[in-house]
Design an enzyme around this catalytic site. Structure first.
Site, short mmCIF file in Angstrom:
data_model
loop_
_atom_site.label_atom_id
_atom_site.label_comp_id
_atom_site.label_asym_id
_atom_site.label_seq_id
_atom_site.Cartn_x
_atom_site.Cartn_y
_atom_site.Cartn_z
N CYS A 39 73.84 1.56 8.16
CA CYS A 39 72.55 2.18 8.47
C CYS A 39 71.97 1.57 9.75
O CYS A 39 70.89 1.93 10.18
CB CYS A 39 71.55 1.99 7.35
SG CYS A 39 72.18 2.53 5.77
N CYS A 108 62.29 0.34 9.82
CA CYS A 108 62.53 -1.10 9.94
C CYS A 108 61.46 -1.88 9.17
O CYS A 108 61.76 -2.90 8.53
CB CYS A 108 62.51 -1.54 11.41
SG CYS A 108 63.85 -0.82 12.35
#
Ligand SMILES: Cc1ncc(COP(=O)(O)O)c(C=O)c1O
Ligand SMILES: Cc1ncc(COP(=O)(O)O)c(C=O)c1O
Lengths: 133, 407, 407, 133
Positions: A39, A108
């Site tokens: 990812c 994130c």
């Protein structure tokens, strides 16, 4: 439709270039390991918890600039606060502390939140905080 | 905070306009600004002459005839015009097309669209160096194959395909052969006659010409249909008032490219070798991508174990070096589409482990880069890589004997 | 041989790039040449910021939102994107469209194409001054009407259409309303909110911006499909590396137009009236075309009995005056098509006798034209007209009492 | 595909700006009237023929620059030559005498040839040349 993707804020760049608390805590009693390289991001959060208080926090991260900066900021936010305060830290708080993230990089900060949750879970699993709660 | 140095190593994304090209363009903005369609008055006549002149220069660059060149607005449009335009004009030639798995999105997404419309698409695989086997193409040809479209060079890994061999097969079987030369034309010798292709995409901004102008070569005798309708400019194949300064710029860039190509290639080959060798020596966990010889001059691409690509790119950027991670012109993070963040289709195609794919870096040098700039990059790379290795949990695992790459 | 004087009266075909616009563009060729898709490094970031800035300026000019602006390569493409793009994305909305008989070829030829594909097209007639009656549009609407596309102003005769009224009807009936503002936007106030249109075509080179860049406004909430596939630039509606200098130029031209519009209009209205009045007084056989008031400022069009248009144009050209006969951007004599020489569809639409149609002239003035230039034209017109009358067998017949126009 | 359409040759421009023999011959004995304004061009050729020789030629033309120039050139070519010589003049000869015409303007020279043919036909119809042949 158009969310400004880049550039990163100055604060993100600062934390990316000079990450705070980068490294491992050898005697950590809470480790959160989330994400995976496929990812694009992987974060490992080390916490040293004493008396329901986070006395130290460190990280290792494989990922983009935002991933590194959020890791750095997360450890900064965590150091010295109580577990209860830590549980209240959301991905949004981390992003805000960095003066925002590009839309495509919000994930994130989500990863940071997940790493924190995983570390706290790990602490629980190790029996941490049972006696003192 | 940032170093004041500025080294541009991202020529596959776009190139600066050569000052001589810009100089040639300038008069066509505010002085010789005529519309070529206004053929009766002086301004229009001058525009027409400039249009013809530029068309000749572009034709010369690829050894085509002037009337085989159609000006468009970008390589993306040229690719669509070649494929869609040919299929529209040749509906009887069958509904099967052949492409490769490392085409640019303008071909890949068009192919996807064509599939939805009932076309059959065969996607040829590449080997670990990104090369297509002409025999694989030959084997994919069917009775209803209408056309083949395979890129001449790939921007991400630099590999140059054996188009001559593929085109020979296509010609033998009477199949229309298009090649996407967007980042090849103007940078390496491209000759439509010796290649034997029927259509070729060219992109001005990839060889020191301006953005906003590109071209499609179509061999005489092949019918194509326009992508949209209008006032019949470009032989009716591409309507709309011509981007005159842009076209003049593409002409000038083509003339310069033809002239200076041997010297540019020599220079870039030298820089490329220097960088490759230097990186090989100093970066322990480096893996070069693409073909070692059959590649664009000055193009070096690689991935580094345990390190993520964007962070590497960003650190280099802070130190004044601009490069690309993945393919700049195919990844568009400005959308909200999370899929944009997925691993590059080119890297997965050449077998870079998909779990660690985000580590790729593309250094594409240009004619004005210097040895000193290469040395600078070689100078800063070790510490940058070291810093990221130190941060990497994957590397930490490896040091502990649990190398994720050997699982 | 030719007079050294050079008076450009063909602004409907194209305009020179304003020097201030060119100045804004220059850095984006060779210095800030980044690709907006290279969003990670400095050059790419700067390109992205410039792109956003330009988009805001263009949006402001027509009172749109920034995210409602799609950059394209020309008005022809914008028109096609509006019509074809809407129909593709809204297949269920019916297969009937409404246009007018004086659209640009990019709409007319597209409509012809759509007819071949099974769409129904109603073509609204104009009156002798080139005006469309909104009630005629209302009457043409059917249950299966998907969209209406009617130009805002016509380049050949200058007539400005009652788009506000037409758009109100369209909205009431829930029909997508596009207007081709290619030569209107930047020259007269155009406000998508007060007009109430859903889509609007804009053309940079028609208001002192560069060729090779244009835009399409699409009201938020309306789906359109792209004309071709690629790397998802412009919200996926228009792929291909952005024409950065061009887009920056369109932005700058838009800001200037917004700023200077009242002064430009005042100046051009004055010049237009002066020319109209002067010609009316001195040219006996003149017939003005288009609407006397509802027309583009500085636009004067007419035909002169017994005289052919190209020869008049050519003589004026020799004397240094550049104008147009018919519509420069729709007639393209560079093809071999004899039909290109046929009478203008616009002139026949407004009832200019088709047998003498080739006599039309369009004088379209720009912001930098002067009174002195108008006076010069008025000064030379009588002798030029006289010379051509003397050559004309039609005029000879008229003098002999056999006026071909009264047959 | 691309034939250069414009500009006109210097010779075309010269004949357009300074047409030779523009006007009518009141006592013409051969008139050729061809084309029509709907096609954009109309040419009327006047000839004065004496003893199988063209002693004068004039024209009136409604049309584009090329139409006017070919008319002018045609009359120049015709003046002073014999009917036989005149019959041999083709549209190509007129175009060549003008140093060529743009492809889309070739029809103008064809019109000139037609005007000449029409004038010679008219001369015949009037009985001209019958005795002297
Ligand atoms: C009304 C109108 N629409 C569209 C166009 C097409 O513009 P372009 O040739 O720049 O694509 C024109 C040409 O000037 C025009 O007059
Ligand atoms: C091989 C190839 N083809 C086509 C394109 C599309 O070019 P553009 O974005 O200029 O239309 C690119 C992008 O650089 C490319 O690398």
């Amino acid at each position: 439709m158009t969310e400004k993707a880049f550039p990163y804020s100055d604060k993100v760049m600062d934390h990316f270039m000079n990450p705070r608390n980068m490294g491992e805590i050898t005697d950590a009693n809470a480790i959160g390991d989330v994400g995976n390289p496929a990812c694009g991001d992987m974060m490992r959060l080390y916490l040293k918890i004493e008396d329901d208080k986070i006395v130290d926090a460190k990280f290792k991260t494989f990922g983009c600039g935002a991933a590194i900066a959020t890791s750095s900021m997360l450890t900064e936010l965590l150091k010295g606060i109580s577990l209860e305060e830590a549980r209240a830290i959301s991905n949004k708080a981390v992003a805000e502390a960095l003066d925002g993230l590009p839309a495509v990089k919000i994930h994130c900060s989500v990863m940071a939140e997940e790493a924190l949750a995983a570390a706290l879970k790990d602490y629980e699993n190790r029996g941490g905080g049972n006696g003192s709660n | 905070m940032a170093d004041d140095r500025k080294i541009y190593f991202d020529h596959q994304a776009t190139t600066p306009v050569d000052y001589r090209v810009l100089e040639a363009m300038i008069p066509y903005f505010s002085e010789r600004f005529g519309n070529p369609s206004s053929h009766i008055h002086k301004e229009g006549v001058r525009a027409n002459q400039a249009l013809d002149f530029a068309r000749e220069r572009v034709a010369e660059l690829v050894n085509a005839k002037s009337e085989e060149i159609i000006f468009t607005s970008c390589a993306t449009e040229s690719n669509n015009l070649a494929v869609r335009g040919f299929l529209k004009a040749n509906a009887k030639k069958g509904r099967h097309i052949i492409i490769s798995e490392i085409e640019h999105y303008s071909i890949l997404n068009l192919a996807m669209k064509l599939k939805q419309e009932g076309y059959d698409v065969t996607t040829i695989k590449v080997d670990r160096r990104g090369l297509i086997d002409p025999q694989a193409v030959s084997g994919a040809i069917r009775d209803d194959t209408a056309m083949i479209s395979i890129n001449l060079a790939n921007s991400e890994i630099g590999t140059i395909q054996p188009i001559k061999e593929i085109a020979a097969i296509a010609r033998e079987r009477g199949i229309f052969m298009h090649t996407d030369g967007a980042i090849a034309v103007g940078n390496i010798p491209v000759d439509v006659e010796s290649l034997g292709v029927d259509a070729l995409t060219m992109s001005a901004h990839n060889y020191y010409g301006p953005k906003g102008v590109a071209a499609l070569y179509v061999r005489k005798g092949n019918a194509i249909s326009p992508l949209f309708e209008g006032g019949f400019q470009e032989y009716g194949l591409r309507s709309g008032t011509e981007n005159m300064p842009g076209i003049v710029g593409m002409g000038a860039a083509s003339a310069l490219a033809l002239d200076e190509m041997p010297a540019r290639i020599e220079h870039l080959t030298k820089l490329g070798k220097m960088l490759w060798k230097g990186l090989e020596e100093e970066i322990e966990y480096i893996n070069f991508t693409g073909h070692p010889e059959k590649r664009l001059p000055g193009h070096v691409s690689f991935w580094i174990k345990y390190i993520e690509g964007e962070s590497l790119l960003l650190m280099l950027n802070i130190k004044g070096v601009m490069a690309a991670s993945g393919s700049a012109c195919s990844s568009n993070l400005r959308g909200e589409d999370e899929e944009d963040l997925a691993a590059s289709h080119v890297l997965t195609a050449i077998g870079v482990p998909v779990e660690f794919c985000s580590g790729s870096l593309t250094i594409s040098m240009g004619k004005d880069n210097t040895e000193e700039e290469v040395l600078y990059l070689l100078d800063i790379m070790p510490e940058v890589v070291e810093k990221l290795l130190m941060m990497s949990p994957l590397y930490a695992d490896k040091l502990r004997g649990k190398d994720p790459y050997s699982l």
